[in-house]
Every structure is written in structure tokens, then in C-alpha cells.
Write an enzyme that holds these catalytic residues in place. Structure first.
Site, PDB file in Angstrom:
ATOM      1  N   LYS A  35       0.862  -1.183   0.000  1.00  0.00           N
ATOM      2  CA  LYS A  35       0.000   0.000   0.000  1.00  0.00           C
ATOM      3  C   LYS A  35       0.900   1.235   0.000  1.00  0.00           C
ATOM      4  CE  LYS A  35      -3.906   1.804   2.751  1.00  0.00           C
ATOM      5  NZ  LYS A  35      -4.782   1.498   3.901  1.00  0.00           N
ATOM      6  N   SER A  93      -9.605   1.428   2.812  1.00  0.00           N
ATOM      7  CA  SER A  93      -8.768   2.213   1.943  1.00  0.00           C
ATOM      8  C   SER A  93      -7.686   1.420   1.208  1.00  0.00           C
ATOM      9  CB  SER A  93      -8.096   3.318   2.767  1.00  0.00           C
ATOM     10  OG  SER A  93      -7.278   2.755   3.763  1.00  0.00           O
ATOM     11  N   SER A 111      -9.711  -0.890   7.024  1.00  0.00           N
ATOM     12  CA  SER A 111      -9.174  -0.740   5.672  1.00  0.00           C
ATOM     13  C   SER A 111      -8.443  -1.937   5.080  1.00  0.00           C
ATOM     14  CB  SER A 111      -8.236   0.452   5.610  1.00  0.00           C
ATOM     15  OG  SER A 111      -8.993   1.630   5.506  1.00  0.00           O
TER      16      SER A 111
END
Ligand code: GLN
Length: 470
Positions: free
Chosen positions: A75, A150, A174
Site C-alpha cells: 500500500k 482504503s 481498511s
């Protein structure tokens, strides 16, 4: 069967090379990522170089680690030295990590190969990756729908096999939510069990890094690699692996989890798994998490408060990527950088956070939320005296249409209703894929365990995974 172990066997038997695996990853990325948009940055050249090194080791008969030679994704809020790290924000659009996050360092040391950095909601704020300043990641099962957030890019990278595994971060759901929307395993470890050093912070008392994988066994392998005390993160600790000697497992279910607002198809699928679990001979016990409905409100006070403090460092004097340097005065610097560099959702949360921390409102909001947080924690502790795990859907809805919730922040915040509790209380929780809706959209199940019982949770999840046979 673990995908990681499977590929490892192929590597050491020389049925496939690390270069092959990396090339295969990039072939899939080239084919699919123009539609899916999971990656912000690709690291092909470096990846191939690293793969050659691993292949050399294998050809020289050297032993390699289980994850050596395997392509993975990070990420883009996890720092990588010399590689762009943007947090999907304009304010960091040209920022290159000045050091490696501990998790990245650990994976590299074992020979895993980074193929790229994945898209997210700006600074990890959101549930759909629509808040990325660059582009929206699409759901591999329906390109008109969100991938979740996310950590949407990481979930998509794994779901569509562009990476063998990926790391995400989880502040309020997330990792688990995008995993549920993309039909993969997403594990949020106990708070502190994985070092946050090098994670661009969102809300420091809630943030955790964890794996997104195809199987539970893979999640365990990655978790074992990245977990442990780190001198650069004072909240980190070593997790002990105790053998769980308990014979009878009791699973807690709060029927409120299936109340109004949960999609019918999710309810149906969830109940069919409960039935399978009971038929298998495990005991389900009804519990009452009376404070759980307050977890979301509590989260949306504490999280923005910490966000407003953490994001103060992007003041325009440091980090800024804005090209316009024609400033009138100091205020103009702030206005241009923070006003134009941050997206709407980030600004909303900074404002909210500043408000709840301000003189006159601190007691009414922030302090009160901290008290509620403690009560929620205590309620979980009490429930876990009677049950070993708590089970719920991961999300109340199926992956929604792109654009459907973006102009309604409250509707978006409700996506986190089942996931935030674990962050508020610091507990380990996992998403397991359990099937599909009629329209072929993935559905996820969440299992939550007591603090520091990460390995018990992973053992138990493996059992459920087998039972569900996704
Ligand atoms: N969806 C939640 C939020 O918008 C969770 C974010 C996260 O876990 N990083 O805050």
C-alpha cells in the site's frame, strides 16, 4: 493449500524461476491494470534484478526462504527508500521514501520481491479508494463497482493475481473491508504486534499493518514475517505463540449484527455459514455487545482528532509537491499547500479533529469518546470470558457502485460499522471470503479474537476456511 507454499515448492524444484514469477506478475499487470487501476507505482526493473539474485541462489543450491522470489505489493502509505510513496495525496505526489518501513525491510530480507505500490484513499481515509487524489481502483468482479478501501489497490492486486500477497493498513477496517469486496483474506493483527515504523500515520492509536492474501495460511506466513518488537516503534511487542489447549470452541454471535441495514444476500450467506459451523459441531452462543453501536461514533471522534495532529506536519514547508512557489506570505503558503494539496475528505477530517480537540469542546467530544473507548474495550474483554471468537459479516453491503456514496460521507462511514470495533479495542480480526451474491459479487465474514490471540484466530480461521471451501 497455501499459494505461497505451492509456489515455493515450484521454485525449489526449478519448475519455475523467480524471474518467471515476476514476469508473470507484470504480464497480468499490463493486461489488467489499465482497467483495474490498482497500482500507483511499478518497480519492474528492480524486481527483475532481485529475482535474478534469488534464481542464482537456487541454482547454487542455497536454501531460500518460503517467501523468497515471490512478487508482492505494498500500500502506498508504507515508506520505501528511493521509491515514490504518495499516500495517494497530491501533497506527496513527488515524495520519495527516505527510509524503508520495518515491514518492507523484513520482507526484503526474506527475499520477497516488490512489484509496486498500490492505490488507496488519500492518507487511508475512506472505504472505497474513491478518495485517492489520482484515480479510483475498480472491483475485479465488476468494473463499475468499488474495490473497497482504503487498501483497495492491495486487495485488487491479490484478488486478480498481479501479486502473490500484499500489505495494507487498517485504522477502522481498511484491510478487511476491501478484502471482503474483492474476495480475498485480509488480516488486521492486534494493535502493536506489527511495527508501524515507516507507515505514514493516519490515527496512531488505531493504525495497524497487516497482510492481504489468497489463503489464511498465507496470511499467517506473512504475519509471522512482519510481526515483532521493533526498537523504532515503542508500541510494538513480540507475540508469544502459545498452544491453545482448549477443547471446545465457543463462537459469539450478536444478532444485532444482522439487523436493519444489512443486505439480504449477506445475511443469507452469513447464516448459511453459521449453519455449517453448527453442523460441524462448534458451539454458537448469543452475546450482546450493547456498546458496539457506539464504536462508530467513538471512532469518528478519536480518529479525526489524531488525523488533525498527524497531518499537521504537511505544512507546505516540508514535503510539499506543489509547483507554484509564488507565495505572498506564510498564510498563503499554508493556504495553497494545505488547501490545494489535500482532498476534500482529508480537509473534512482535519477540521473535525481540530474542532473536537479545541478548548471548550475537548471534554464534550474527545474526552468523552476516550471514555466510551475504554468501556467498549471492557465490554469485549467481558464477552471474551464466555466466548473464544466473535463472528459477524465484514461489511453491511455488497461492493457498491462507483460514485454511489462519495457525496454522502455519513453513508460512506457506515461501511465501517462492523470493522471499527476491533480497532477501538486493539483486537485482531480477519476477513474470510465465504461466497458470492447472485450478481457474482464477493461476500466476506469477519472473525474477531481477544487481544494478542492472533495465532488462535489464524488457526480457527483456517478451520472455517476449510469448512466454507470458498
Ligand atoms: N473506512 C475507514 C475510514 O474511512 C477506515 C479507514 C482505515 O482503516 N484506514 O476512516
Amino acid at each position: 493449500m497455501s499459494l505461497i507454499k505451492n509456489l515455493h515448492q515450484k521454485l525449489i524444484k526449478k519448475e519455475v524461476s523467480a524471474v518467471d514469477l515476476v514476469n508473470q506478475s507484470f504480464k497480468l499487470i499490463e493486461e489488467k491494470d489499465k482497467d483495474l487501476k490498482a497500482f500507483i507505482t511499478l518497480t519492474k526493473e528492480e524486481a527483475l534484478k532481485e529475482a535474478e539474485k534469488i534464481d542464482k541462489k537456487i541454482s547454487q543450491g542455497e536454501e531460500i526462504d518460503l517467501i523468497s522470489g515471490l512478487p508482492f505489493a505494498l500500500k502506498d502509505n508504507i515508506l520505501t527508500k528511493g521509491i515514490k510513496t504518495t499516500a495517494a495525496s497530491k501533497i506527496l505526489a513527488d515524495y520519495y521514501g527516505s527510509y524503508d518501513a520495518t515491514v518492507f525491510k523484513k520482507l526484503k530480507e526474506k527475499g520477497a520481491i516488490l512489484v509496486g505500490k498500490t492505490n488507496l484513499d488519500e492518507f487511508a481515509m475512506g472505504s472505497s479508494t474513491e478518495n485517492s487524489a489520482f484515480f479510483t481502483t475498480k472491483n475485479p468482479y465488476d468494473l463499475e463497482r468499488v474495490a473497497g478501501g482504503s487498501s483497495g489497490g492491495s486487495a485488487v492486486a491479490v484478488s486478480s493475481s498481479m501479486a502473490v500477497f500484499a500489505l495494507g493498513s487498517d485504522t477502522g477496517g481498511s484491510i478487511r473491508e476491501p478484502a471482503a469486496f474483492c474476495g480475498v483474506v485480509g488480516f488486521k493483527p492486534s494493535y502493536g504486534s506489527v511495527s508501524r515504523y515507516g507507515l505514514i500515520p493516519m490515527a496512531s492509536s488505531l493504525d495497524v499493518i497487516g497482510p492481504i492474501t489468497k489463503t489464511v495460511e498465507d496470511a499467517r506466513i506473512i504475519f509471522e514475517t512482519i510481526a515483532g518488537k521493533d526498537e523504532f516503534d515503542a508500541t510494538s511487542f513480540d507475540l508469544k505463540k502459545e498452544k491453545n489447549s482448549k477443547k471446545e470452541i465457543i463462537i459469539g454471535l450478536d444478532e444485532e449484527f444482522l439487523a436493519e441495514g444489512v443486505a439480504e444476500e449477506i445475511k443469507e450467506k452469513f447464516l448459511s455459514v453459521i449453519k455449517k459451523i453448527e453442523e460441524f459441531g462448534l458451539k454458537i452462543k448469543n452475546i450482546d455487545l450493547t456498546l458496539n453501536p457506539y464504536a462508530l461514533s467513538c471512532y469518528y471522534i478519536i480518529m479525526p482528532a489524531e488525523v488533525s495532529a498527524n497531518l499537521a506536519r504537511y505544512d507546505g514547508l516540508r514535503y510539499s509537491s506543489l509547483k507554484d512557489t509564488n507565495f505572498k506570505n506564510l498564510e498563503d503558503i499554508y493556504f495553497k499547500n494545505r488547501g490545494l494539496g489535500f482532498g476534500k475528505e482529508v480537509r473534512r477530517r482535519i477540521l473535525l479533529g481540530t474542532y473536537v480537540l479545541s478548548h471548550g469542546y475537548y471534554d464534550a467530544y474527545y474526552r468523552k469518546a476516550q471514555k466510551v473507548r475504554r468501556l467498549i474495550k471492557e465490554e469485549y474483554e467481558k464477552q471474551f470470558q464466555q466466548v473464544d471468537f466473535i463472528i459477524s459479516p465484514t461489511t453491511p453491503t455488497l461492493p457498491f457502485k462507483i460514485g454511489e456514496k462519495i457525496s454522502d460521507p455519513l453513508a460512506m462511514y457506515l461501511s465501517d460499522i462492523f470493522t471499527v470495533g476491533a480497532n477501538i479495542a486493539g483486537l485482531p480480526a480477519i476477513n474470510l471470503p465465504i461466497g458470492f451474491s447472485k450478481s457474482n459479487l464477493p461476500i466476506g465474514l469477519q472473525i474477531t479474537a481477544p487481544y494478542k490471540k492472533d495465532f488462535d484466530l489464524l488457526d480457527f480461521s483456517q478451520q472455517i476456511e476449510k469448512l466454507v471451501n470458498f
